[in-house]
Design a protein around this motif. Structure first.
Motif, short mmCIF file in Angstrom:
data_model
loop_
_atom_site.label_atom_id
_atom_site.label_comp_id
_atom_site.label_asym_id
_atom_site.label_seq_id
_atom_site.Cartn_x
_atom_site.Cartn_y
_atom_site.Cartn_z
N UNK A 71 33.75 33.32 43.93
CA UNK A 71 34.73 32.76 43.64
C UNK A 71 35.05 33.18 41.89
N UNK A 72 34.06 33.39 41.34
CA UNK A 72 34.49 33.94 40.13
C UNK A 72 35.00 35.25 40.20
N UNK A 73 34.59 36.18 41.01
CA UNK A 73 35.44 37.40 41.06
C UNK A 73 36.61 37.44 41.97
N UNK A 74 37.01 36.27 42.80
CA UNK A 74 38.44 36.52 43.29
C UNK A 74 39.33 35.63 42.09
N UNK A 75 38.71 34.73 41.40
CA UNK A 75 39.47 34.05 40.35
C UNK A 75 39.88 35.00 39.19
N UNK A 86 42.46 37.40 40.55
CA UNK A 86 43.86 36.93 40.66
C UNK A 86 44.43 36.85 39.17
N UNK A 87 43.56 36.38 38.44
CA UNK A 87 44.12 36.03 37.00
C UNK A 87 44.66 37.50 36.27
N UNK A 88 44.07 38.42 36.50
CA UNK A 88 44.18 39.76 36.14
C UNK A 88 45.52 40.23 36.94
N UNK A 89 45.72 39.93 38.11
CA UNK A 89 46.97 40.31 38.72
C UNK A 89 48.08 39.72 38.27
N UNK A 90 47.90 38.26 37.73
CA UNK A 90 48.98 37.74 37.16
C UNK A 90 49.65 38.19 35.60
N UNK A 91 48.49 38.96 34.95
CA UNK A 91 48.91 39.80 33.72
C UNK A 91 49.54 40.92 34.09
N UNK A 102 30.27 41.65 39.19
CA UNK A 102 30.99 42.15 40.43
C UNK A 102 32.39 42.34 40.31
N UNK A 103 33.09 41.49 39.40
CA UNK A 103 34.67 41.72 39.56
C UNK A 103 35.11 43.15 39.13
N UNK A 104 34.56 43.90 38.16
CA UNK A 104 35.05 45.21 37.86
C UNK A 104 34.81 46.31 39.05
N UNK A 105 33.64 46.07 39.78
CA UNK A 105 33.63 46.81 41.04
C UNK A 105 34.51 46.67 42.19
N UNK A 135 40.27 44.28 35.57
CA UNK A 135 40.11 42.92 35.38
C UNK A 135 39.87 42.53 33.71
N UNK A 136 40.93 41.60 33.55
CA UNK A 136 41.05 41.46 32.24
C UNK A 136 40.30 40.36 31.40
N UNK A 137 40.33 39.83 30.54
CA UNK A 137 39.51 39.08 29.64
C UNK A 137 40.14 37.55 29.92
N UNK A 138 39.57 36.75 30.98
CA UNK A 138 39.98 35.49 31.06
C UNK A 138 38.92 34.69 31.21
N UNK A 139 38.78 33.30 31.02
CA UNK A 139 37.94 32.27 30.96
C UNK A 139 38.03 31.37 32.01
#
Length: 821
Positions: free
Chosen positions: A30-34, A37-42, A313-316, A333-337
């Motif tokens: 869920x963290x990776x997918x979130x 998705x957050x990076x795709x919005x930016x 895992x998100x950058x991979x 992947x961007x910097x999102x919290x």
């Protein structure tokens, strides 16, 4: 209560390992997918590429804008309009005007994806000569990159050309593999020019263009809208969001499913422990709070661990998506919290939801449970589980019936056939304890009648331990059901589309062009001159219509002459006649809001022209690809991209095919028989859909392994006394291990059978929808995939059962040896 919960976690850690691992992986996903998705919005602002050095780009109308009571509605045109000739004349008075032409270049054995341009546009990227010189003759070209050397001859579908120079880009990354021709040759290969570059003051250009309908003057960053396929990034991001959103939803669903299943079995396994606590004076509320505190403690630790794993895992995942062309090349992947907060609290909520029902069940444990010796399940289901499972089953049945009665096409949409199986999977898993006894007795009927006690013991152990069997079979059920439902749905739809195309195609030969520019008029004249052959050219376009006065809907359109089309194609109709189609009419399908023969409707053609057409005939909806039919006059500028050919009586097929190949050879067209064309163009699911389903199935299989390993290990550890009793009864260690393995395989067979049943029921609903849509399609069950998944589950279950059983037998043997000494 907290000290009791912590002590239980320390002493019974093996009971919680499976749930901890499953939940932490779920939170990680869920963290990776979130984060994705957050990076795709930016989305970063895309810089111009093709015209990065052009002062002004003037582009013809490429979008359709229709005002409605709720605002303007916009769609990109299927066939953009060129800049009007009068406007071009005014622009030439201001400065140099260079027409841009982009067209595909197809080679016999070279790289794919080559794009041709006139040489005069090279400076606007900008491209600079690295070696050689500019092209001067029709058979000379300049290429980008370093894959081809100067002097090389390239054989293309439009003739052999010689490389006289190479160029490199200096303004941006290498975004295309370009082939530059002379301006004259480029105009011959691509007469259509939707945009041009003007070397003049932007204000003067805007004044010259004035109020010309749809003509755009692009400067600065807006020049990116003139790049080839400017919507590519948004399409890729939309597909990627759907992929990651589906995977994230499945992750949440499966993690709750696994945690709930593990918690329920853990509580059932600890009933004697809870009985002792009740005997010692613990109240039901204290028991429930203890179980809840255990779950919250494990959930908090697992969620924190999952967030840490997700950040790694998100950058991979982003790199994999870019490599597989599922995301734009710039995606990172961007910097999102907020994804971390979402994943952590979702994991904690999943742990709490998974244990809620189990905690209430634990609180109802009677003190007399401490005195029980029998391991057989006397009551395999609670009333709440039975009611919830029945309610979900009825909901699945009722919603399916409503969909079939009102909108069968809804069942063919990806979102529907991805999410609908989860409802039936959950219902079946909840009702599984009621089903495992009859299924195990059915599966073990023959082994139980063979000589020896092994078959009888397998039957009785799996049937009497219904809760244990259901807990181990549940992850197998979800994996097999997802594999069968998702891959079976795509295979069924693909088969339906292929059957639909096969039923409609009656042509003896089908001719297709080498690229998207289709066939030119000269090629059509040569094809018509072939004796003994009647051809029916068709062109792909689009029409647009307003529904309910507010929604601008785009429909695919095929333009062809009705007479030749009727001779080479079998068009299914529900009303009207195909021969009534003319320049003042249209053939629609039943999905259109207006679909009555004789009714007139307002539509916008592929180039944005508004027309009022009469409905001449109506087609069934089918799989959703029927679109509409028009005459060529109502598809202005659309080139023929498919030609169906019918042989007259007495014409030799081989001779006709050879003559047709000779006629299309200058443009690189392909001539196939009708059956060969159907095989070559067999519809397949989109690449992103397949990648998403494989990702989902990978997640499900991973969870299956974790859940099965944890639950089977828990169950085997709890059967130490039973295994010791078998040894005392005279069974050897190998016989006991074979019995344990046979039980594990039986449980996997039960789960696989239930999963296959769930998948079959879902696919039967889709099959019914196709039948209502008048599409003949066989039910496509992916048996090979189901066998592979079941085999993997069997290996996991067997290993997970044998390892703790072997360790338990070894410890028992060691204790026996100590006693003898």
């Amino acid at each position: 209560m907290l000290s009791t919960a912590l002590h239980t976690l320390r002493t019974r850690w093996a009971t919680f390992v499976g749930g901890f691992t499953a939940l932490s992986l779920g939170v990680a996903l869920i963290t990776v997918m979130g984060l994705a998705l957050a990076s795709a919005a930016d989305t970063p602002e895309r810089r111009p590429q093709r015209f990065a050095a052009a002062p002004v780009v003037v582009q013809g109308q490429d979008t359709l804008t229709v005002p409605t009571p709720v605002g303007d509605r916009t769609h990109r045109l299927a066939r953009p309009r060129p800049v009007p000739a009068a406007t071009v004349t005014k622009l030439r008075r201001l400065g140099t005007v260079v027409q841009d032409r982009s067209f595909p270049v197809h080679t016999a054995h070279g790289p794919a994806g080559l794009v041709g341009h006139p040489w005069s546009t090279a400076a606007y990227a900008p491209y600079e000569l690295r070696t050689g010189r500019a092209p001067k003759a029709p058979d000379e070209v300049v290429v980008s990159g370093d894959r081809t050397r100067q002097g090389t001859r390239i054989r293309t579908t439009t003739g052999t050309v010689r490389v006289v120079g190479t160029v490199t880009t200096t303004g941006s990354e290498n975004f295309e593999d370009a082939v530059f021709y002379t301006d004259t040759r480029a105009a011959e290969l691509s007469p259509h020019s939707p945009r041009l570059v003007v070397e003049a003051d932007p204000a003067a250009v805007r004044a010259a263009v004035g109020a010309d309908a749809g003509v755009q003057v692009l400067t600065g960053d807006a020049r990116r809208h003139a790049d080839p396929d400017p919507d590519r990034d948004s399409r890729e991001l939309t597909a990627m969001n759907a992929l990651f959103g589906t995977a994230g939803g499945v992750s949440a669903f499966v993690s709750v499913f696994v945690v709930a299943s593990t918690s329920a079995y853990s509580v059932a396994q600890r009933r004697r422990e809870f009985g002792l606590l009740r005997t010692a004076g613990a109240t039901p509320g204290q028991i429930r709070r203890t179980v809840t505190l255990e779950a919250l403690t494990v959930g908090a630790l697992a969620s924190a661990t999952g967030c840490a794993l997700g950040s790694l895992g998100a950058p991979r995942l982003a790199a994999w998506a870019v490599t597989e062309h599922l995301a734009p090349r710039w995606f990172t992947i961007g910097d999102h919290t907020w994804p971390y907060h979402l994943a952590f609290w979702t994991g904690l909520l999943a742990a709490l939801c998974g244990v809620t029902a189990a905690s209430w069940r634990a609180g109802r444990t009677a003190p007399t449970e401490a005195l029980r010796e029998a391991a057989a399940d006397t009551r395999v289901m609670t009333r709440g589980r039975l009611l919830l499972g029945t309610a979900l089953l009825l909901t699945a049945a009722v919603t399916l019936a409503l969909a079939l009665a009102t909108d069968p096409g809804e069942l063919l949409r990806r979102k529907t056939y991805t999410t609908r199986p989860m409802l039936l999977i959950t219902a079946t898993a909840l009702l599984a304890p009621l089903l495992v006894r009859p299924l195990t007795r059915l599966l073990t009927w023959l082994p139980a009648r063979l000589p020896g006690a092994a078959g009888m013991l397998v039957r009785e152990n799996t049937a009497t331990g219904a809760r244990r069997t259901a807990a181990v079979a549940a992850p197998v059920l979800i994996t097999v059901a997802l594999a069968g439902s998702l891959l079976g749905a795509t295979a069924t739809i693909d088969g339906a589309k292929a059957a639909e195309a096969r039923a409609r195609t009656t042509a003896d030969l089908v001719i297709t062009p080498a690229g998207p520019d289709g066939f030119d008029p000269a090629t059509l004249r040569r094809l018509r001159a072939v004796p003994g052959v009647e051809i029916s050219p068709s062109a792909s376009s689009a029409v647009y219509a307003l529904e309910d006065g507010t929604a601008l809907v785009r429909s695919a359109a095929t333009a062809a002459e009705p007479g030749p089309l009727a001779a080479t194609t079998r068009i299914p109709l529900t009303a009207g006649r195909l021969t009534d189609l003319d320049d003042d009419s249209i053939v629609v399908n039943t999905e259109w809001q207006q679909h009555t023969v004789g009714e007139r409707i307002d539509v916008w053609l592929g180039d944005g022209t508004r027309k009022n057409l009469e409905i001449a005939a109506v087609m069934p909806t089918g799989t959703g690809d029927n679109g509409v039919l028009l005459t060529p006059r109502n598809a202005p500028g659309a080139p023929a991209d498919r030609i169906d050919a019918r042989l007259t009586d007495g014409t030799d097929p081989a001779t006709a095919a050879t003559a047709l190949r000779r006629a299309v050879h200058p443009t690189g067209g392909t001539v196939r028989t009708g059956d060969a064309w159907l095989r070559a163009t067999h519809p397949e699911a989109a690449r992103t859909t397949r990648a998403g389903f494989l990702l989902v199935l990978g997640i499900a299989l991973l969870y299956t392994g974790i859940s099965m390993a944890a639950t089977t290990a828990m169950a085997t550890t709890d059967r130490v006394r039973e295994l010791a009793a078998l040894r005392l009864a005279g069974a050897t260690g190998r016989q006991v291990l074979r019995l344990v393995a046979a039980e594990a395989l039986t449980v996997v067979a039960v789960g696989a059978l239930l999963g296959t049943l769930v998948a079959a029921l879902g696919l039967l609903g889709m099959h019914g929808a196709l039948a209502l849509l008048s599409v003949p399609a066989p039910l496509a069950m992916p048996w090979a995939v189901l066998a592979t998944v079941t085999g993997a589950c069997a290996v996991l279950a067997t290993v997970s059962a044998l390892v703790p059983a072997a360790l338990a037998l070894r410890r028992g043997a060691a204790r026996s040896a100590g006693v003898r000494e």
